[in-house]
Scaffold this motif. Structure first.
Motif, PDB file in Angstrom:
ATOM      1  N   MET A   1      -7.238  10.206  23.139  1.00 25.10           N
ATOM      2  CA  MET A   1      -7.078  11.386  24.123  1.00 25.10           C
ATOM      3  C   MET A   1      -5.433  12.161  23.402  1.00 25.10           C
ATOM      4  SD  MET A   1      -5.741  11.073  27.967  1.00 25.10           S
ATOM      5  CE  MET A   1      -6.792   9.606  28.567  1.00 25.10           C
ATOM      6  N   THR A   2      -5.701  13.563  23.333  1.00 30.43           N
ATOM      7  CA  THR A   2      -4.654  14.075  22.743  1.00 30.43           C
ATOM      8  C   THR A   2      -3.492  14.244  23.425  1.00 30.43           C
ATOM      9  OG1 THR A   2      -5.360  16.121  23.693  1.00 30.43           O
ATOM     10  CG2 THR A   2      -6.481  15.638  21.538  1.00 30.43           C
ATOM     11  N   PRO A   3      -2.237  14.579  22.957  1.00 25.91           N
ATOM     12  CA  PRO A   3      -0.896  14.471  23.944  1.00 25.91           C
ATOM     13  C   PRO A   3      -1.135  15.464  25.084  1.00 25.91           C
ATOM     14  CG  PRO A   3      -0.406  14.609  21.505  1.00 25.91           C
ATOM     15  CD  PRO A   3      -2.023  14.698  21.563  1.00 25.91           C
ATOM     16  N   ILE A   4      -1.953  16.558  24.916  1.00 31.33           N
ATOM     17  CA  ILE A   4      -2.018  17.594  25.985  1.00 31.33           C
ATOM     18  C   ILE A   4      -2.666  16.977  27.130  1.00 31.33           C
ATOM     19  CG2 ILE A   4      -3.950  18.678  25.041  1.00 31.33           C
ATOM     20  CD1 ILE A   4      -1.105  20.240  27.454  1.00 31.33           C
ATOM     21  N   ALA A   5      -3.763  16.139  26.645  1.00 33.54           N
ATOM     22  CA  ALA A   5      -4.567  15.516  27.659  1.00 33.54           C
ATOM     23  C   ALA A   5      -3.903  14.607  28.481  1.00 33.54           C
ATOM     24  CB  ALA A   5      -5.940  14.963  27.208  1.00 33.54           C
ATOM     25  N   GLN A   6      -3.106  13.722  27.739  1.00 34.20           N
ATOM     26  CA  GLN A   6      -2.123  12.719  28.364  1.00 34.20           C
ATOM     27  C   GLN A   6      -1.201  13.313  29.253  1.00 34.20           C
ATOM     28  OE1 GLN A   6      -0.336  10.260  25.138  1.00 34.20           O
ATOM     29  NE2 GLN A   6      -2.307   9.827  24.442  1.00 34.20           N
ATOM     30  N   LEU A   7      -0.668  14.526  28.738  1.00 26.23           N
ATOM     31  CA  LEU A   7       0.397  15.187  29.621  1.00 26.23           C
ATOM     32  C   LEU A   7      -0.134  15.661  31.004  1.00 26.23           C
ATOM     33  CD1 LEU A   7       2.900  17.503  28.190  1.00 26.23           C
ATOM     34  CD2 LEU A   7       1.926  17.801  30.290  1.00 26.23           C
ATOM     35  N   ILE A   8      -1.375  16.445  30.914  1.00 24.52           N
ATOM     36  CA  ILE A   8      -1.786  16.772  32.067  1.00 24.52           C
ATOM     37  C   ILE A   8      -2.356  15.674  33.099  1.00 24.52           C
ATOM     38  CG2 ILE A   8      -2.452  19.272  31.366  1.00 24.52           C
ATOM     39  CD1 ILE A   8      -5.246  18.341  31.547  1.00 24.52           C
ATOM     40  N   ARG A   9      -2.815  14.703  32.407  1.00 21.17           N
ATOM     41  CA  ARG A   9      -3.386  13.621  33.303  1.00 21.17           C
ATOM     42  C   ARG A   9      -2.183  12.882  33.898  1.00 21.17           C
ATOM     43  NH1 ARG A   9      -8.075  11.658  34.499  1.00 21.17           N
ATOM     44  NH2 ARG A   9      -9.445  12.920  33.062  1.00 21.17           N
ATOM     45  N   GLN A  10      -0.996  12.676  33.289  1.00 15.81           N
ATOM     46  CA  GLN A  10       0.053  12.110  33.912  1.00 15.81           C
ATOM     47  C   GLN A  10       0.690  13.008  34.933  1.00 15.81           C
ATOM     48  OE1 GLN A  10       2.817  10.850  30.979  1.00 15.81           O
ATOM     49  NE2 GLN A  10       3.990   9.299  32.102  1.00 15.81           N
ATOM     50  N   GLY A  83      11.456  25.985  22.872  1.00 15.86           N
ATOM     51  CA  GLY A  83      11.664  24.417  23.081  1.00 15.86           C
ATOM     52  C   GLY A  83      10.366  23.986  24.387  1.00 15.86           C
ATOM     53  N   ALA A  84       9.465  24.997  24.539  1.00 15.00           N
ATOM     54  CA  ALA A  84       8.427  24.656  25.583  1.00 15.00           C
ATOM     55  C   ALA A  84       7.729  23.247  24.957  1.00 15.00           C
ATOM     56  CB  ALA A  84       7.325  25.644  25.366  1.00 15.00           C
ATOM     57  N   ASP A  85       7.497  22.446  26.075  1.00 17.93           N
ATOM     58  CA  ASP A  85       6.755  21.070  25.891  1.00 17.93           C
ATOM     59  C   ASP A  85       5.311  21.213  25.557  1.00 17.93           C
ATOM     60  OD1 ASP A  85       9.312  19.393  26.136  1.00 17.93           O
ATOM     61  OD2 ASP A  85       9.038  19.775  28.385  1.00 17.93           O
ATOM     62  N   PHE A  86       4.797  22.426  26.386  1.00 16.40           N
ATOM     63  CA  PHE A  86       3.175  22.702  26.157  1.00 16.40           C
ATOM     64  C   PHE A  86       3.112  24.136  26.393  1.00 16.40           C
ATOM     65  CE2 PHE A  86       4.080  21.522  30.512  1.00 16.40           C
ATOM     66  CZ  PHE A  86       3.160  22.148  31.267  1.00 16.40           C
ATOM     67  N   ALA A  87       1.897  24.524  26.202  1.00 12.62           N
ATOM     68  CA  ALA A  87       1.674  26.075  26.471  1.00 12.62           C
ATOM     69  C   ALA A  87       0.129  25.996  26.866  1.00 12.62           C
ATOM     70  CB  ALA A  87       1.662  26.604  25.136  1.00 12.62           C
ATOM     71  N   VAL A  88      -0.053  26.958  27.791  1.00 15.95           N
ATOM     72  CA  VAL A  88      -1.218  27.184  28.626  1.00 15.95           C
ATOM     73  C   VAL A  88      -1.696  28.538  28.397  1.00 15.95           C
ATOM     74  CG1 VAL A  88      -2.329  26.907  30.710  1.00 15.95           C
ATOM     75  CG2 VAL A  88      -0.299  25.419  30.299  1.00 15.95           C
TER      76      VAL A  88
END
Ligand code: 3PG
Length: 210
Positions: A1-10, A83-88
Motif C-alpha cells: 500500500m502506498t503512503p497516500i493509501a495508508q493516509l486516507i485509510r487511516q 509543507g503539505a503532507d499530501f495533495a489532491v
C-alpha cells in the motif's frame, strides 16, 4: 500500500476546506481535530489556501494537512514547498502524477472512469479520489469498480454526507470519504468553531456506522 493509501485509510473522513483568511487556519484546524478528524484538505480555490498550509506546518500534532484542487504542476510544487503532507486533484493528468512522484509527495488524483484508474495504476498509483461521487453513480458505481480494482483504494467526494458515508465505507476498497460538510465556507468565515467541532464529530461518527 502506498503512503497516500495508508493516509486516507487511516483518516477515513477527510474534510474539504475553503478558507478565506489565513488567520482562521489554526482555530479551524483545532476545531476539526477536536471533533475527531485527523486530516484536512485545504483547497487552492482561495489565495489563503496555500498560506494556511504553510501556517499550519508543524503546528497541530496528529493532523495531516493536505492541499486540494491541485490543477497544475506549479500548484503541486507550491504545495510541496509549503509543507503539505499530501495533495489532491479533482481530475487525472499524467504530468501531475509524474510530478508528485518526483517530489515524493503523497498524491490522490481524481478518477471518474475505469480508464483513469487504469492509467494511474500503470504509473504506480493505488489510491484515487472518486469525484464527483454522487453524480458519477455513488456507491453503486464504486461497488462495480471494486470487482475489477479490488486492490485499489478510493475516496469518494462530492455529495457525501453523514447520511450516505456509511454506504460508501461499507465497501472494502473505499478507504475514506471526503466532504465539505464539517466546515462549510460560511461557517469558517463566521468563525463558528464550536459548530465546526460538532459537525466534525457528526461526520466522524457517521464513518463508524455499518
Ligand atoms: C471537493 O472539492 O472535493 C468537493 O467540492 C466537495 O464536495 P461537497 O461540497 O459535496 O462535499
Amino acid at each position: 500500500m502506498t503512503p497516500i493509501a495508508q493516509l486516507i485509510r487511516q483518516a477515513r473522513a477527510i474534510p474539504v476546506i475553503v478558507i478565506d483568511d489565513v488567520e482562521d487556519s489554526l482555530p479551524l484546524a483545532r476545531a476539526l481535530q477536536a471533533g475527531g478528524l485527523s486530516s484536512m484538505e485545504i483547497t487552492l480555490r482561495t489565495a489563503a489556501g496555500l498560506q494556511a498550509v504553510a501556517r499550519l506546518r508543524g503546528e497541530v500534532e496528529g493532523l495531516s494537512v493536505g492541499v486540494g484542487t491541485v490543477l497544475s504542476v506549479e500548484d503541486l510544487k507550491r504545495a510541496h514547498a509549503a509543507g503539505a503532507d499530501f495533495a489532491v486533484s479533482p481530475g487525472f493528468a499524467e504530468d501531475l502524477v509524474k510530478c508528485a512522484l518526483d517530489l515524493d509527495l503523497p498524491y490522490l488524483p481524481g478518477a471518474a472512469t475505469p480508464g483513469e484508474v487504469t492509467r494511474g495504476r500503470m504509473l504506480g498509483l493505488d489510491a484515487f479520489k472518486f469525484f464527483p461521487a454522487a453524480t458519477l453513480g455513488g456507491p453503486a458505481t464504486l461497488k462495480a469498480w471494486g470487482d475489477v480494482f479490488p486492490d485499489n483504494h478510493f475516496c469518494p467526494t462530492g455529495g457525501v454526507s453523514p447520511d450516505n458515508a456509511g454506504d460508501y465505507l461499507a465497501l472494502p476498497h473505499v478507504a475514506a470519504v471526503g466532504s465539505s460538510m464539517p466546515a462549510p465556507r460560511k461557517m469558517v468565515q463566521e468563525r463558528k468553531w464550536e459548530e465546526i467541532r460538532a459537525l466534525s464529530h457528526q461526520f466522524v461518527a457517521s464513518t463508524h456506522l455499518k
